[in-house]
Design an enzyme around this catalytic site. Structure first.
Site, PDB file in Angstrom:
ATOM      1  N   ASP A 127       0.863  -1.261   0.113  1.00  0.00           N
ATOM      2  CA  ASP A 127      -0.061   0.015  -0.092  1.00  0.00           C
ATOM      3  C   ASP A 127       0.782   1.416  -0.056  1.00  0.00           C
ATOM      4  OD1 ASP A 127      -2.222   1.836   1.090  1.00  0.00           O
ATOM      5  OD2 ASP A 127      -3.363  -0.122   0.794  1.00  0.00           O
ATOM      6  N   ASP A 128       0.217   2.269   0.465  1.00  0.00           N
ATOM      7  CA  ASP A 128       0.884   3.661   0.366  1.00  0.00           C
ATOM      8  C   ASP A 128       2.282   3.899   1.217  1.00  0.00           C
ATOM      9  OD1 ASP A 128       1.384   6.449   0.121  1.00  0.00           O
ATOM     10  OD2 ASP A 128      -0.578   6.841   1.468  1.00  0.00           O
ATOM     11  N   ARG A 139      -5.647  16.545   3.699  1.00  0.00           N
ATOM     12  CA  ARG A 139      -4.275  15.680   3.876  1.00  0.00           C
ATOM     13  C   ARG A 139      -3.190  16.176   3.034  1.00  0.00           C
ATOM     14  NH1 ARG A 139      -3.645   9.342   2.070  1.00  0.00           N
ATOM     15  NH2 ARG A 139      -3.326   8.424   3.979  1.00  0.00           N
ATOM     16  N   TRP A 184      -6.205   1.632  -6.938  1.00  0.00           N
ATOM     17  CA  TRP A 184      -6.088   2.952  -7.268  1.00  0.00           C
ATOM     18  C   TRP A 184      -6.946   3.886  -6.182  1.00  0.00           C
ATOM     19  CZ3 TRP A 184      -6.327   4.468 -13.150  1.00  0.00           C
ATOM     20  CH2 TRP A 184      -6.404   5.615 -13.255  1.00  0.00           C
ATOM     21  N   ASP A 185      -6.102   4.410  -5.814  1.00  0.00           N
ATOM     22  CA  ASP A 185      -6.802   5.273  -4.447  1.00  0.00           C
ATOM     23  C   ASP A 185      -7.007   6.730  -4.952  1.00  0.00           C
ATOM     24  OD1 ASP A 185      -7.661   5.878  -2.007  1.00  0.00           O
ATOM     25  OD2 ASP A 185      -5.810   5.366  -0.950  1.00  0.00           O
ATOM     26  N   MET A 186      -7.774   7.456  -4.242  1.00  0.00           N
ATOM     27  CA  MET A 186      -8.305   8.889  -4.464  1.00  0.00           C
ATOM     28  C   MET A 186      -8.688   9.377  -3.105  1.00  0.00           C
ATOM     29  SD  MET A 186     -10.218  11.419  -5.015  1.00  0.00           S
ATOM     30  CE  MET A 186     -11.911  11.001  -5.168  1.00  0.00           C
ATOM     31  N   ASP A 188     -12.839   2.383   4.760  1.00  0.00           N
ATOM     32  CA  ASP A 188     -11.744   2.209   5.579  1.00  0.00           C
ATOM     33  C   ASP A 188     -12.020   1.703   6.803  1.00  0.00           C
ATOM     34  OD1 ASP A 188      -9.789   3.042   4.154  1.00  0.00           O
ATOM     35  OD2 ASP A 188      -9.582   5.312   4.629  1.00  0.00           O
TER      36      ASP A 188
END
Ligand code: DGJ
Length: 738
Positions: A367-368, A444, A478-480, A549
């Site tokens: 992940d990130d 963020r 694919w996150d946003m 989440d």
């Protein structure tokens, strides 16, 4: 052909075995609606359904029918200002400042099949027999603009899709200030509106409200379909339940700002309007230019909300989702986000991955935090090259090691964003969406890249595809993680700023399309701070979505229950995470965490090295269970049985299409003391088939009718053995051949 044009009466009757939809060409040349509901026989004329009456203050727009007051008339794609004072489906500002339009019928075509509307996502057919399409062309002489309304009726399911297209032929510019996908007028207001609303970590709660005179709506003006409201609404009769009664579902295939509105006139006419949100929308058309709206998918059910959901599930799983992964069994994955957050290095990742492999995980997802200077969420976004301090062998080296372990490798990206503390921003400060000389709102500490500009999409495409090309990547998350504020493109002229929000989403679809074409075997999972873009538009590109989440099993009951209103189980990303749960600090049994995540695209979100030997055994069993049953769970028929929004109990089940197999799940939130007897009634089985019902506590036979009419007798002590509070039970039901 299920679409008939009655020449004499100028009526179109669209019907299949389940629904009828009747359109008329009215005396003034505009399109009216005569009926939408359960299938009725076709006849040559339905003109008696057209109602006109003298009413004070009514305004007619045609001399030949002085009582054709549009305000009291059911219409197909209404405009404002010629007698109808309700909200219109569209509005066009003309060169002289007028916003009045008058589109009248010119011609129509009826054909088998369904055309694509790419670059927009839409449901599709695989053969011409699956659907019939009606295109009606209307024309406004003053503007010299064509309007094409398209209706596709599926042959074997109660699905009608709609969209609109404007083609401007005049030599003076026009500007669409609103262009919704469809407007549907109904003759009464005896409905409740069901919608899916929430916020971060509590997405898509089911909300129901009775219709009242005036406007009731849900919407997003955030540049994404959003965590707050889903681009969906249903109208159900007050007496309609999960299994009986009439429901009209409306689901917009779009991922950006939307409006889903129901207006009820004081004469009790109900108007449903859905499409791109008109706020911040202005689309100028010059001669020869066109505008295509997204697609609205309407589902008719007279078998309650479950009936509606099952139609959406089947359609969206097999005729919206596409490609390599559409029908394939989804890999059991382990994602390191809640295991490490951004604090990892290669050794740590490999240690987690090894344990995952040991118990049967098939895909490891990083992940990130793997790129640029991304050690926290204030920096690095936009710099899609590996952080070699953390991963000295790069993504390539890590992905090879994971593959050597015998698993596939997946990677997280957030390609639509940049931190100001990034090389990307330093090189291209004008690539962020931001209004000149105004403060850029913080969210963020990241900002939205201007995907309305092709050069931005090109650049990100190049960077991301390089990483994929050079490594062994089988999956992309694919996150946003933020919405659009101060919407303004530095690449567009003043009169094009109203196009930016929509062009942004077209840019997102464009990047997805390019990556899918280049890497057709990659499994994409869309994500937006959890479920902030869980919409049909995304499903066209990514067959699964990270649902929320909030990974707590008990919270997930509501989230997954609500999500199942429209979206197939195969699309609902669901992971077992650690306890105490990171979002809500709740302790739940590992078995319950698995029992909830089974009803989704299954995975883990924790470091399995932290579990006891006994827990690892449970994990092994869970993974084996998923592998054995995922096809049934994802491709079977899903039934919601007991709602977490009503009581402490939740239940749902899935039944194979041939009714030979089923899995039923019963979850208890808080325990009861000295409680009543418990019978768990099932659905969807064949009443005449004999089934074997098994789990760790029972093994007995019963006919389908017994299981549905009497139910399974549940002993409270089993739930206590499963933990009491937050206990759950899974029942396996298999046809018994005599
Ligand atoms: C939000 C996602 O929903 C999480 O799963 C995780 O990927 C984080 N973003 C990473 O920043």
């Amino acid at each position: 052909m299920a679409i008939i044009f009655h020449q004499q009466t100028k009526e179109f009757h669209l019907f299949n075995n389940e629904l009828s939809y009747i359109i008329e060409i009215m005396d003034n040349g505009q399109l009216g609606n005569l009926y939408y509901g359960k299938k009725i026989h076709d006849r040559d004329s339905f003109q008696h359904l057209h109602e006109e009456q003298k009413r004070s203050m009514g305004a007619s727009h045609t001399e030949s029918s002085p009582l054709l007051f549009l305000e009291y008339t059911k219409q197909e794609y209404p405009s404002y200002g010629t007698g109808d004072f309700r909200y219109p489906a569209f509005e066009i500002k003309q060169e002289n400042g007028s916003r009045i339009s008058h589109f009248t019928y010119v011609s129509h075509t009826i054909y088998s099949g369904k055309k694509k509307i790419e670059p927009l996502p839409a449901v599709y057919v695989e053969s011409e027999e699956e659907a019939d399409t009606l295109e009606i062309e209307l024309y406004d002489d003053m503007m010299q603009t064509r309007l094409i309304l398209t209706y596709t009726l599926f042959t074997n399911s109660p699905v009608l899709t709609r969209h609109a297209k404007f083609v401007h032929e005049g030599n003076t510019e026009i500007c669409l200030t609103s262009a919704l996908s469809a407007s549907v007028d109904l003759v009464d207001m005896d409905y409740e509106m069901v919608h899916l609303s929430g916020a971060w970590s509590r997405e898509r709660y089911v909300k129901t409200r009775k219709l009242e005179h005036g406007v009731q709506s849900v919407h997003s003006m955030r540049g994404a379909s959003s965590l707050e409201h889903n681009p969906f609404l249903a109208l159900k009769r007050p007496e309609t339940t999960e299994f009986d009664g009439e429901v009209l579902g409306f689901s917009l295939v779009y991922s950006g700002s939307f409006l889903a509105q129901v207006e009820v006139s004081t004469h009790d006419l109900t108007r449903v309007s859905m499409g791109i949100h008109p706020n911040n929308f202005e689309w100028t058309l010059n001669q020869g230019e066109t505008f295509q709206t997204p697609e609205l998918v309407m589902v008719y059910s007279n078998q309650g909300l479950n009936g509606m959901s099952q139609t959406y599930h089947q359609l969206y799983r097999t005729r919206l989702a596409r490609g390599y992964w559409r029908d394939r069994e989804r890999p059991v994955l382990l994602n390191n986000w809640e295991a490490t957050y951004m604090d990892f290095n290669e050794d740590k990742i490999i240690t987690i991955a090894k344990k995952a492999k040991e118990v049967g995980v098939e895909l490891f997802v990083l992940d990130d935090g793997w790129f640029g200077t991304r050690n926290d969420d204030t920096q690095g976004l936009g710099d899609w090259f590996v952080n070699t301090d953390k991963l000295p062998n790069g993504i390539r080296g890590l992905s090879e090691k994971v593959e050597e372990l015998g698993m596939k490798f997946g990677l997280w990206i957030e390609p639509e964003m940049a931190n100001k503390n990034s090389d990307l921003y330093r090189a291209h400060p004008d690539w962020l969406i931001s209004t000149p000389n105004r403060l850029d709102s913080f969210s963020r500490t990241q900002h939205v890249l201007d995907y309305s500009r092709k050069e931005v999409v090109d650049y990100i495409h190049e960077m991301v595809s390089k990483v994929i090309r050079e490594s062994k990547i089988s999956y992309i998350k694919w996150d946003m993680n933020r919405y659009i504020t101060e919407c303004y493109s530095h690449g567009a002229s003043a009169d094009e700023q109203g196009k930016v929000m929509h062009r942004y989403i077209l840019g997102v679809y464009d990047l997805y399309t390019r990556l899918i074409n280049e890497f057709p075997e990659i499994l994409f999972e869309s994500c937006s701070s959890g479920g902030g873009r869980f919409d049909p538009g995304m499903l066209y590109f990514a067959p699964q979505t990270w649902t929320s989440d909030d990974s707590d099993a008990i919270e997930r009951l509501k989230i997954q229950y609500g999500t199942s209103m429209v979206y197939p189980i195969s699309s609902i990303g669901a992971h077992v995470s650690a306890v105490p749960n990171h979002q809500i600090k709740r302790m739940t049994p590992l078995k319950t965490r698995g029992n909830v995540a089974y009803f989704g695209a299954f995975g883990y979100e924790l470091d399995l090295n932290t579990l006891t030997d006994e827990e690892i055994e449970i994990v092994r069993e869970q993974i084996a269970y998923v592998k054995e049953n995922r096809k049934l769970i994802h491709q079977g028929r899903f039934y919601r049985l007991l709602s977490p929004f009503e009581n402490q109990e939740t239940a749902w089940m899935v039944v194979s299409l041939d009714q030979s197999q089923a899995i039923a799940a019963y979850y208890q939130s808080l325990n009861y003391v000295n409680a009543s007897w418990l019978r768990f009634k099932l659905k969807g089985l064949d009443p005449n088939k004999k089934y074997k019902v098994t789990n760790e506590y029972i093994s007995h036979e019963a006919y389908g009718d017994e299981l549905m009419e009497i139910g399974i007798v549940i002993r409270r002590k089993w739930l206590n053995l499963e933990g009491g509070d937050f206990g759950s039970l899974i029942f396996n039901i298999t046809e018994k051949s005599d």
